[in-house]
Design a protein around this motif. Sequence first.
Motif, PDB file in Angstrom:
ATOM      1  N   THR A   1     -24.054  -9.658 -10.654  1.00 23.59           N
ATOM      2  CA  THR A   1     -23.600  -8.668 -11.626  1.00 23.59           C
ATOM      3  C   THR A   1     -23.495  -7.300 -10.951  1.00 23.59           C
ATOM      4  O   THR A   1     -24.462  -6.833 -10.348  1.00 23.59           O
ATOM      5  CB  THR A   1     -24.608  -8.580 -12.795  1.00 23.59           C
ATOM      6  N   ALA A   2     -22.323  -6.680 -11.024  1.00 24.29           N
ATOM      7  CA  ALA A   2     -22.151  -5.319 -10.501  1.00 24.29           C
ATOM      8  C   ALA A   2     -20.888  -4.725 -11.111  1.00 24.29           C
ATOM      9  O   ALA A   2     -20.055  -5.445 -11.671  1.00 24.29           O
ATOM     10  CB  ALA A   2     -22.039  -5.329  -8.975  1.00 24.29           C
ATOM     11  N   ASP A   3     -20.787  -3.409 -10.985  1.00 29.68           N
ATOM     12  CA  ASP A   3     -19.610  -2.693 -11.463  1.00 29.68           C
ATOM     13  C   ASP A   3     -18.643  -2.531 -10.295  1.00 29.68           C
ATOM     14  O   ASP A   3     -18.979  -1.915  -9.286  1.00 29.68           O
ATOM     15  CB  ASP A   3     -20.038  -1.314 -12.006  1.00 29.68           C
ATOM     16  N   VAL A   4     -17.457  -3.102 -10.451  1.00 28.63           N
ATOM     17  CA  VAL A   4     -16.438  -3.040  -9.407  1.00 28.63           C
ATOM     18  C   VAL A   4     -16.107  -1.589  -9.034  1.00 28.63           C
ATOM     19  O   VAL A   4     -15.704  -1.308  -7.907  1.00 28.63           O
ATOM     20  CB  VAL A   4     -15.177  -3.791  -9.895  1.00 28.63           C
ATOM     21  N   ARG A   5     -16.319  -0.668  -9.983  1.00 24.69           N
ATOM     22  CA  ARG A   5     -16.024   0.740  -9.700  1.00 24.69           C
ATOM     23  C   ARG A   5     -17.010   1.358  -8.729  1.00 24.69           C
ATOM     24  O   ARG A   5     -16.857   2.522  -8.348  1.00 24.69           O
ATOM     25  CB  ARG A   5     -15.998   1.533 -11.021  1.00 24.69           C
ATOM     26  N   ASP A   6     -18.006   0.585  -8.310  1.00 24.41           N
ATOM     27  CA  ASP A   6     -18.984   1.051  -7.336  1.00 24.41           C
ATOM     28  C   ASP A   6     -18.884   0.162  -6.085  1.00 24.41           C
ATOM     29  O   ASP A   6     -19.716  -0.727  -5.869  1.00 24.41           O
ATOM     30  CB  ASP A   6     -20.391   0.969  -7.965  1.00 24.41           C
ATOM     31  N   PRO A   7     -17.865   0.392  -5.257  1.00 24.16           N
ATOM     32  CA  PRO A   7     -17.635  -0.509  -4.113  1.00 24.16           C
ATOM     33  C   PRO A   7     -18.837  -0.590  -3.178  1.00 24.16           C
ATOM     34  O   PRO A   7     -19.106  -1.656  -2.618  1.00 24.16           O
ATOM     35  CB  PRO A   7     -16.439   0.118  -3.383  1.00 24.16           C
ATOM     36  N   ALA A   8     -19.590   0.508  -3.039  1.00 26.96           N
ATOM     37  CA  ALA A   8     -20.743   0.459  -2.135  1.00 26.96           C
ATOM     38  C   ALA A   8     -21.771  -0.546  -2.650  1.00 26.96           C
ATOM     39  O   ALA A   8     -22.358  -1.304  -1.868  1.00 26.96           O
ATOM     40  CB  ALA A   8     -21.368   1.848  -2.011  1.00 26.96           C
ATOM     41  N   ALA A   9     -21.972  -0.579  -3.978  1.00 23.58           N
ATOM     42  CA  ALA A   9     -22.932  -1.524  -4.556  1.00 23.58           C
ATOM     43  C   ALA A   9     -22.442  -2.964  -4.394  1.00 23.58           C
ATOM     44  O   ALA A   9     -23.232  -3.876  -4.143  1.00 23.58           O
ATOM     45  CB  ALA A   9     -23.163  -1.208  -6.033  1.00 23.58           C
TER      46      ALA A   9
ATOM     47  N   VAL B   1     -11.208   3.542  -5.691  1.00 21.73           N
ATOM     48  CA  VAL B   1     -11.903   2.247  -5.706  1.00 21.73           C
ATOM     49  C   VAL B   1     -11.137   1.216  -4.875  1.00 21.73           C
ATOM     50  O   VAL B   1     -11.678   0.588  -3.952  1.00 21.73           O
ATOM     51  CB  VAL B   1     -12.091   1.744  -7.154  1.00 21.73           C
ATOM     52  N   VAL B   2      -9.839   1.051  -5.179  1.00 23.21           N
ATOM     53  CA  VAL B   2      -9.091  -0.018  -4.509  1.00 23.21           C
ATOM     54  C   VAL B   2      -8.916   0.297  -3.018  1.00 23.21           C
ATOM     55  O   VAL B   2      -9.029  -0.588  -2.166  1.00 23.21           O
ATOM     56  CB  VAL B   2      -7.733  -0.279  -5.204  1.00 23.21           C
ATOM     57  N   SER B   3      -8.691   1.579  -2.687  1.00 22.31           N
ATOM     58  CA  SER B   3      -8.509   1.887  -1.259  1.00 22.31           C
ATOM     59  C   SER B   3      -9.819   1.706  -0.485  1.00 22.31           C
ATOM     60  O   SER B   3      -9.801   1.327   0.686  1.00 22.31           O
ATOM     61  CB  SER B   3      -7.920   3.286  -1.057  1.00 22.31           C
ATOM     62  N   THR B   4     -10.969   1.937  -1.137  1.00 23.79           N
ATOM     63  CA  THR B   4     -12.250   1.687  -0.450  1.00 23.79           C
ATOM     64  C   THR B   4     -12.391   0.200  -0.109  1.00 23.79           C
ATOM     65  O   THR B   4     -12.812  -0.160   0.994  1.00 23.79           O
ATOM     66  CB  THR B   4     -13.437   2.148  -1.333  1.00 23.79           C
ATOM     67  N   TYR B   5     -12.021  -0.660  -1.053  1.00 21.56           N
ATOM     68  CA  TYR B   5     -12.054  -2.096  -0.746  1.00 21.56           C
ATOM     69  C   TYR B   5     -11.068  -2.448   0.366  1.00 21.56           C
ATOM     70  O   TYR B   5     -11.394  -3.206   1.280  1.00 21.56           O
ATOM     71  CB  TYR B   5     -11.761  -2.936  -1.999  1.00 21.56           C
TER      72      TYR B   5
ATOM     73  N   PRO C   1       5.408  -1.447 -12.447  1.00 21.69           N
ATOM     74  CA  PRO C   1       5.388  -2.256 -11.214  1.00 21.69           C
ATOM     75  C   PRO C   1       5.159  -1.391  -9.971  1.00 21.69           C
ATOM     76  O   PRO C   1       4.410  -1.800  -9.068  1.00 21.69           O
ATOM     77  CB  PRO C   1       6.778  -2.905 -11.212  1.00 21.69           C
ATOM     78  N   ASP C   2       5.745  -0.204  -9.924  1.00 23.85           N
ATOM     79  CA  ASP C   2       5.531   0.682  -8.763  1.00 23.85           C
ATOM     80  C   ASP C   2       4.075   1.119  -8.663  1.00 23.85           C
ATOM     81  O   ASP C   2       3.527   1.231  -7.566  1.00 23.85           O
ATOM     82  CB  ASP C   2       6.401   1.945  -8.861  1.00 23.85           C
ATOM     83  N   GLU C   3       3.463   1.392  -9.822  1.00 23.92           N
ATOM     84  CA  GLU C   3       2.051   1.800  -9.803  1.00 23.92           C
ATOM     85  C   GLU C   3       1.157   0.652  -9.338  1.00 23.92           C
ATOM     86  O   GLU C   3       0.152   0.869  -8.667  1.00 23.92           O
ATOM     87  CB  GLU C   3       1.615   2.296 -11.193  1.00 23.92           C
ATOM     88  N   ILE C   4       1.509  -0.582  -9.713  1.00 22.89           N
ATOM     89  CA  ILE C   4       0.742  -1.737  -9.227  1.00 22.89           C
ATOM     90  C   ILE C   4       0.928  -1.855  -7.713  1.00 22.89           C
ATOM     91  O   ILE C   4      -0.039  -1.987  -6.951  1.00 22.89           O
ATOM     92  CB  ILE C   4       1.174  -3.035  -9.946  1.00 22.89           C
ATOM     93  N   GLU C   5       2.183  -1.746  -7.270  1.00 22.90           N
ATOM     94  CA  GLU C   5       2.487  -1.897  -5.839  1.00 22.90           C
ATOM     95  C   GLU C   5       1.766  -0.834  -5.011  1.00 22.90           C
ATOM     96  O   GLU C   5       1.319  -1.094  -3.881  1.00 22.90           O
ATOM     97  CB  GLU C   5       4.000  -1.817  -5.623  1.00 22.90           C
ATOM     98  N   TYR C   6       1.618   0.359  -5.565  1.00 20.27           N
ATOM     99  CA  TYR C   6       0.948   1.456  -4.875  1.00 20.27           C
ATOM    100  C   TYR C   6      -0.435   1.043  -4.375  1.00 20.27           C
ATOM    101  O   TYR C   6      -0.873   1.447  -3.292  1.00 20.27           O
ATOM    102  CB  TYR C   6       0.839   2.651  -5.835  1.00 20.27           C
ATOM    103  N   HIS C   7      -1.122   0.210  -5.155  1.00 21.74           N
ATOM    104  CA  HIS C   7      -2.500  -0.156  -4.805  1.00 21.74           C
ATOM    105  C   HIS C   7      -2.590  -1.103  -3.611  1.00 21.74           C
ATOM    106  O   HIS C   7      -3.687  -1.366  -3.117  1.00 21.74           O
ATOM    107  CB  HIS C   7      -3.234  -0.717  -6.025  1.00 21.74           C
ATOM    108  N   PHE C   8      -1.447  -1.596  -3.124  1.00 18.88           N
ATOM    109  CA  PHE C   8      -1.471  -2.404  -1.902  1.00 18.88           C
ATOM    110  C   PHE C   8      -1.486  -1.523  -0.647  1.00 18.88           C
ATOM    111  O   PHE C   8      -1.673  -2.043   0.458  1.00 18.88           O
ATOM    112  CB  PHE C   8      -0.279  -3.368  -1.869  1.00 18.88           C
ATOM    113  N   GLY C   9      -1.303  -0.201  -0.814  1.00 19.94           N
ATOM    114  CA  GLY C   9      -1.319   0.678   0.356  1.00 19.94           C
ATOM    115  C   GLY C   9      -0.297   0.211   1.386  1.00 19.94           C
ATOM    116  O   GLY C   9       0.846  -0.088   1.037  1.00 19.94           O
ATOM    117  N   ASP C  10      -0.737   0.099   2.647  1.00 22.40           N
ATOM    118  CA  ASP C  10       0.210  -0.347   3.684  1.00 22.40           C
ATOM    119  C   ASP C  10       0.097  -1.852   3.950  1.00 22.40           C
ATOM    120  O   ASP C  10       0.568  -2.339   4.968  1.00 22.40           O
ATOM    121  CB  ASP C  10       0.024   0.468   4.971  1.00 22.40           C
TER     122      ASP C  10
END
Length: 274
Positions: free
Chosen positions: A134-142, A178-182, A224-233
């Motif tokens: 159990t953890a909060d995905v918004r806390d990537p370090a945890a 959050v997503v870029s940290t992952y 769709p562009d906002e979703i694609e943004y989270h893939f970074g490079d």
Amino acid sequence: EDRDDQHGAQWPPPSMDFSKPTIARAYDALLGGKDNYAADRELAEYATQNIPGIKESAWENRKVLVRGVRYLAAEAGIDQFLDLGSGLPTVQNTHEVAQTHNPDARVVYVDIDPLVTVHGQALLAENDNTKVFTADVRDPAAVLGHPEAHGLLDFDRPVALMLVGMLHYLSPDVADSVVSTYRDALAPGSCLFLTSLVDTGLPAQQELARITRESLEEGWARTPDEIEYHFGDFDLIEPGVSYTALWRPDELVDANNLAPGEQLGMAGIGFKKK
Ligand code: SAM
């Protein structure tokens, strides 16, 4: 307090409140599962009355999860999965699909809802290659620092990071960091598997986001562009970010004739450059 002989006298633990719906239990109710309570069923029923195709859309999401994991395990040679916002166990869970194609595949499930860990641990008691916590995905370090995560997964090798049916619970003000940290924590050759509620201009999409925000605190429809943004490079594989029903379907789907439930979510998989 309920007594529940399945779980013993300490049920429910103080961290669980069954009088209010949770995302995991309401989704389970939409899928016709049994790990849900009256408040969850009421919300699922309300959403079903107001959002045409929502149940079908939940199943489309499960189906694309299965196709994506199958592709990753059977074709892309991925043998480690970090499934964030994994939900209550249902049919064809990530570890079952991955381990069908590669019995040595390792899967870690993470969810904010403690009931997921309760039911997950019961299901996984005999499976050394699968863990749940159990953890909060918004806390990537945890999440990344959790002993069950780095105990089972080797982050120096490729990992599939899954935010399936989960991106839309990250509000716009936290999602990027959050997503870029992952993404940054992953080794080359790793991948990101996202599915999300989409906004292509259909009223039902923003309406579902609104109902979800009001009853479950978070709920955001992205273009769709906002979703694609989270893939970074990361390099998106074919067909890119597309309606879940059109993402590598097993059977021919007419893109010009999608049902309402096929126009609520989009999916994509992208790989980190080697
Ligand atoms: N991944 C599964 C699937 O696609 O079928 C379940 C999707 S379900 C719609 C979303 C899940 O994300 C729920 O189980 C919910 O508890 C979990 N979730 C939502 N916000 C979360 C957060 N901040 N941290 C961890 N889990 C979260």
